[in-house]
Scaffold this active site. Sequence first.
Site, short mmCIF file in Angstrom:
data_model
loop_
_atom_site.label_atom_id
_atom_site.label_comp_id
_atom_site.label_asym_id
_atom_site.label_seq_id
_atom_site.Cartn_x
_atom_site.Cartn_y
_atom_site.Cartn_z
N CYS A 204 27.97 -14.01 -3.30
CA CYS A 204 27.83 -14.93 -4.43
C CYS A 204 27.56 -14.22 -5.76
CB CYS A 204 26.76 -15.98 -4.15
SG CYS A 204 25.17 -15.32 -3.68
N CYS B 74 20.67 -16.23 2.11
CA CYS B 74 19.56 -16.14 1.15
C CYS B 74 18.31 -15.58 1.84
CB CYS B 74 19.24 -17.51 0.57
SG CYS B 74 20.64 -18.25 -0.29
#
Lengths: 209, 132
Positions: free
Chosen positions: B37, B106
């Site tokens: 990302c 994450c």
Amino acid sequence: MKCWNCETDTSGSPFCPTCGKIAERPAGTSHFAIFDLPLAYDVDVPALEKQFRELSLRLHPDRFAQAEAKERRLSLEQTTALNEAYKTLREPTRRAFYLLKMYGVDLEREDTGTQKDMPFEFLEEVLDLRESLEDAMAAKDLEQARKMATDVEARRKAALTEAVDMLRSLERSPSDEAAVKKASHALGRVRYFTRFLEQVEAFEEEALS
Amino acid sequence: MAYSDKVIDHYENPRNVGTLDKSDPNVGTGLVGAPACGDVMRLQLKITDEGVIEDAKFKTFGCGSAIASSSLVTEWVKGKTVDQAMTISNKDVARELALPPVKIHCSVLAEDAIKAAIDDFKKKRQARQEQA
């Protein structure tokens, strides 16, 4: 792959060369193979578009509405694969990321690996950039954000050019691990810069609305 | 996709955001990025000579789950020894925050950041010992 209808070898074409029935594609057919293209960065986009339109018409599910279930399903599968392949190959950045994946480095996946780990200095720089942008956003300084974006955009382009050079050199020597790593790092930079530019865009929209 | 209450809580009230002095010999800095990302996370740990983490700060540019993951681990590592902190896994973080599969990376980032920070601290300490 053998034709499901007449057992002729379809050799990856969308229709059986003998009986003309819509063919099955082997699992994992690459986007390049769908357009009968070699695994190479340079693609003639207008020719690709023409090929896409022709194939779309021939494979369109509407044409198979009255056909048997198997053909209806294959038409849908092939159309989906065709759309995905076209979307990926017509756009230079997407094409570069896809090609890198063909060389074994998938930047879309979350696992890290030695090929993908960005140099510490680069990550530090990205963090600095994002911090400066955050300051500009807090100060509602659109001018400053745009100035940074211009600079980052130039660097994004340079990184993409570097990646493309590496991908082209890999076409000549596909097992050059150092080139794969360089291409991976260059495309990694493209990814981080793109993210930065998205943030600026969001800020612009917010500031102008 | 809806965020869990715990993610929202950490996102709206992140704990321990900030910076520690990178040049302090007792501070280890971990800097990691997510190639999927393009987001970055910095985690800094202040570690005593006895190997106990006495302070932790983070700065994350990323989505809500990335911010929540780093915020959570700063809370978790404080007071722990370096060895204990090394055993924190992304699975613990993902479970605590009820992260959906697409956000697992994450929590991986947060685990990597802890390890990178401790690694940096150890390298600094070794360099100091070699000098002495």
